[in-house]
Write a protein that holds these residues in place. Structure first.
Motif, PDB file in Angstrom:
ATOM      1  N   MET B  89     -20.883   8.043  17.559  1.00 37.64           N
ATOM      2  CA  MET B  89     -21.322   8.309  16.182  1.00 37.64           C
ATOM      3  C   MET B  89     -21.600   9.797  15.985  1.00 37.64           C
ATOM      4  SD  MET B  89     -23.868   5.191  15.223  1.00 37.64           S
ATOM      5  CE  MET B  89     -23.295   3.496  15.098  1.00 37.64           C
ATOM      6  N   LYS B  90     -22.200  10.428  16.996  1.00 40.23           N
ATOM      7  CA  LYS B  90     -22.480  11.869  16.892  1.00 40.23           C
ATOM      8  C   LYS B  90     -21.183  12.657  16.756  1.00 40.23           C
ATOM      9  CE  LYS B  90     -26.812  11.695  19.529  1.00 40.23           C
ATOM     10  NZ  LYS B  90     -27.448  11.972  20.824  1.00 40.23           N
ATOM     11  N   LYS B  91     -20.179  12.239  17.494  1.00 37.98           N
ATOM     12  CA  LYS B  91     -18.880  12.929  17.375  1.00 37.98           C
ATOM     13  C   LYS B  91     -18.302  12.722  15.987  1.00 37.98           C
ATOM     14  CE  LYS B  91     -17.730  12.712  22.294  1.00 37.98           C
ATOM     15  NZ  LYS B  91     -16.955  12.046  23.355  1.00 37.98           N
ATOM     16  N   VAL B  93     -20.021  12.252  13.236  1.00 43.22           N
ATOM     17  CA  VAL B  93     -20.785  13.107  12.311  1.00 43.22           C
ATOM     18  C   VAL B  93     -20.276  14.543  12.399  1.00 43.22           C
ATOM     19  CG1 VAL B  93     -23.049  14.144  11.878  1.00 43.22           C
ATOM     20  CG2 VAL B  93     -22.861  11.687  12.298  1.00 43.22           C
ATOM     21  N   LYS B  94     -20.051  15.014  13.623  1.00 44.12           N
ATOM     22  CA  LYS B  94     -19.579  16.396  13.787  1.00 44.12           C
ATOM     23  C   LYS B  94     -18.206  16.599  13.158  1.00 44.12           C
ATOM     24  CE  LYS B  94     -22.345  17.666  17.748  1.00 44.12           C
ATOM     25  NZ  LYS B  94     -22.437  17.717  19.208  1.00 44.12           N
ATOM     26  N   ALA B  95     -17.407  15.533  13.164  1.00 44.59           N
ATOM     27  CA  ALA B  95     -16.074  15.629  12.543  1.00 44.59           C
ATOM     28  C   ALA B  95     -16.182  15.568  11.018  1.00 44.59           C
ATOM     29  CB  ALA B  95     -15.183  14.501  13.044  1.00 44.59           C
ATOM     30  N   GLY B  96     -17.353  15.164  10.514  1.00 49.20           N
ATOM     31  CA  GLY B  96     -17.551  15.151   9.069  1.00 49.20           C
ATOM     32  C   GLY B  96     -17.632  13.771   8.446  1.00 49.20           C
ATOM     33  N   ALA B  97     -17.710  12.719   9.258  1.00 45.73           N
ATOM     34  CA  ALA B  97     -17.757  11.360   8.704  1.00 45.73           C
ATOM     35  C   ALA B  97     -18.975  11.186   7.801  1.00 45.73           C
ATOM     36  CB  ALA B  97     -17.801  10.335   9.841  1.00 45.73           C
ATOM     37  N   ASP B  98     -18.764  10.497   6.692  1.00 43.11           N
ATOM     38  CA  ASP B  98     -19.855  10.283   5.729  1.00 43.11           C
ATOM     39  C   ASP B  98     -20.551   8.943   5.944  1.00 43.11           C
ATOM     40  OD1 ASP B  98     -19.257  12.643   3.847  1.00 43.11           O
ATOM     41  OD2 ASP B  98     -17.316  11.635   4.000  1.00 43.11           O
ATOM     42  N   GLY B  99     -19.885   8.010   6.579  1.00 39.47           N
ATOM     43  CA  GLY B  99     -20.453   6.697   6.809  1.00 39.47           C
ATOM     44  C   GLY B  99     -19.841   6.078   8.053  1.00 39.47           C
TER      45      GLY B  99
END
Lengths: 392, 120
Positions: B89-91, B93-99
């Motif tokens: 999940m952290k990866k 988020v770093k890639a820009g995932a919104d959900g």
């Protein structure tokens, strides 16, 4: 008191040599070609021991002591018992003696390995399984069971040979000279918990995907000689998916359904639709994907790492052929392997078998996971804490 | 006018399931089977939302998300995956995932995640 995982695996391997010797002895006695099939040392949750040992038409107990102490349980399926009685012309009276001979085949190699002796006592029929279970040595809720199957070449049933060793002498036996990855009995219990948690995750995910609640979950942890890995499954046709993982832990996971149940699985996932074969195959592969991920997620989250899983490889072959590739992959650098083995029955018609094979070279990681699992892991919230900003 | 959604998953079954869940309220722009197709289709359709699997052949969903976000920082991407690992999940988020939705899912959890992302 600590147990070396490599010693545990090599105990299975030594036992496997005993199985070959026992089969040879049986063949010499009866004149019927016999061979040793499945061999494994298993950690079973104490409450699941009765189910693991299963039913048998005839069960003989052979106590032993010395370098190892405990009891062998020789369980004969009806066709096997009948064939032996016929060949030896002694009726069922021959079965205790056959149990005696088989037990000698096994314990002799363990005694040789320990450069010591193991004495077996006279065989006696088991009248009451409950007594056997009450007497089984269980440490921290888990019981060790060494198991091997001896078969007759023309397929007349199976003789299941199981050893329930006394815990302390067994751990002492394994402990000698060990400097590798070791676990305390409590950590070994965590290993069993890992297996049970994984099976529970499998059941939850299967139920969520198919809409059918699981009505039976069995799990155990096996330590198996690599060459015996294929015998964990029978030669019936299976269909399902195989995954590989890398990163925090290298693993192979097979999620398999009996070929004849494949249609029922697809029907459950694609209700009311006249699905084409490719959609049915995709549904089952996705079921495997979710199931395998559910197992690996619990492991990864337990030690705060990530485990990458491959896309599914569809398999449709007899069970032994499916697992043969696993044995070939690991056989290059290991003699024995740990297997997380779970069977989930969704209803009378659908059973899912999940076998996870952590790379033997990652045994220390599996031990760490086992000791960190708390049993109450949940799917983490998104976004996770300290994830950092977006936009890489 | 219904918002457009691009479905990205290598599983035909999952694309079909998502289509059934979403097509009442959204227009399905197209379906991609891997990360390379996802980026190409995003540039072609400019959809309002991407439902993105992570584990796919050729290019995974995290790499594809990073590329879409680089192309269009205002894009909306929801990871829709069987993987429920915090580190993954952290990866994302770093890639820009919104959900992030974890399979297996039910329609309400999908709709809730979409509402949260599009309202943000």
């Amino acid at each position: 008191m600590r147990v070396d995982l490599e010693s545990l695996a090599s105990f299975s391997q030594t036992g496997d040599r005993g199985g070959v010797r026992a089969a040879d002895s049986l063949e010499a006695l009866t004149g019927v070609p016999a061979y040793c099939d499945l061999t494994r040392t298993t950690l079973v949750d104490g409450e699941g021991l009765a189910s693991f040992l299963g039913d048998a038409s005839t069960r003989i107990e052979v106590p032993f002591d010395g370098a190892l102490s405990g009891r062998a349980l020789v369980s004969y399926e009806k066709p096997f018992a009948a064939r032996i009685a016929e060949e030896l012309g002694m009726g069922s009276g021959a079965l205790p003696e056959v149990a005696n001979i088989l037990t000698s085949g096994f314990v002799d190699v363990w005694a040789e390995q320990a450069e010591s002796t193991i004495d077996i006592q006279p065989p006696r029929p088991v009248e009451d399984d409950a007594r056997v279970l009450e007497d089984a040595a269980v440490a921290d809720g888990s019981a060790f069971v060494f198991e091997s199957h001896v078969e007759l070449a023309d397929g007349d049933g199976t003789c299941r040979f199981a050893v329930l060793p006394d815990v302390e002498p067994f751990v002492d036996y394994l402990e000698a000279g060990s400097e590798d990855v070791t676990l305390s009995p409590g950590e070994l219990a965590a290993y069993v918990q890992l297996t049970a948690e994984s099976a529970s995750a499998v059941a939850d995910h299967l139920a969520a995907m198919t809409g059918i609640d699981a009505n039976g979950v069995e799990s155990h942890l096996d330590f198996v000689p690599v060459e015996r890995v294929p015998s964990l499954l029978d030669d019936a046709a299976y269909e399902g998916a195989v995954f590989e993982s890398e990163g925090g832990l290298n693993t192979v996971i097979a999620v398999l359904f009996d070929e004849s149940e494949q249609g029922a699985v697809a029907d459950a996932m694609l209700p009311g639709s006249d699905h084409d074969p490719s959609m049915a195959q995709s549904a089952v592969a996705e079921l495997g994907n979710v199931t395998a991920s559910g197992v690996l997620d619990g492991w990864a989250n337990a030690i705060d790492t990530s485990i990458d899983i491959s896309t599914p490889s569809h398999v449709h072959d007899d069970g032994r052929a499916v697992l043969d590739t696993v044995a070939a992959a690991y056989g290059r650098h290991a003699d024995a392997i740990a297997v997380v083995d779970a069977t989930v029955a969704l209803d009378e018609d659908v059973t899912c078998r999940v076998c996870a094979f952590p790379d033997p070279q990652d045994a220390d990681t599996v031990a760490e996971i086992a000791s960190e699992l708390t049993g109450d892991e949940t799917v983490p919230e998104f976004p996770p804490e300290d994830a950092g900003g977006g936009g890489e | 006018m219904a918002k457009q959604v691009l479905l990205v998953d290598d599983s035909e079954f999952m694309r079909n399931l998502l289509r059934e869940i979403l097509e009442e309220e959204f227009e399905i722009a197209d379906e991609a089977e891997n990360g390379v197709e996802a980026v190409e289709m995003y540039k072609q359709y400019d959809p309002d939302l991407v439902m993105m699997d992570i584990v796919m052949p050729i290019r995974d969903g995290i790499e594809a998300t990073a590329e879409i976000k680089e192309h269009d920082p205002s894009s909306h991407v929801i990871m829709c995956t069987s993987i429920g690992q915090e580190e993954k999940m952290k990866k994302a988020v770093k890639a820009g995932a919104d959900g992030y939705i974890t399979k297996p899912f039910q329609k309400p959890s999908v709709m809730d995640a979409i509402s949260d992302v599009l309202a943000a």
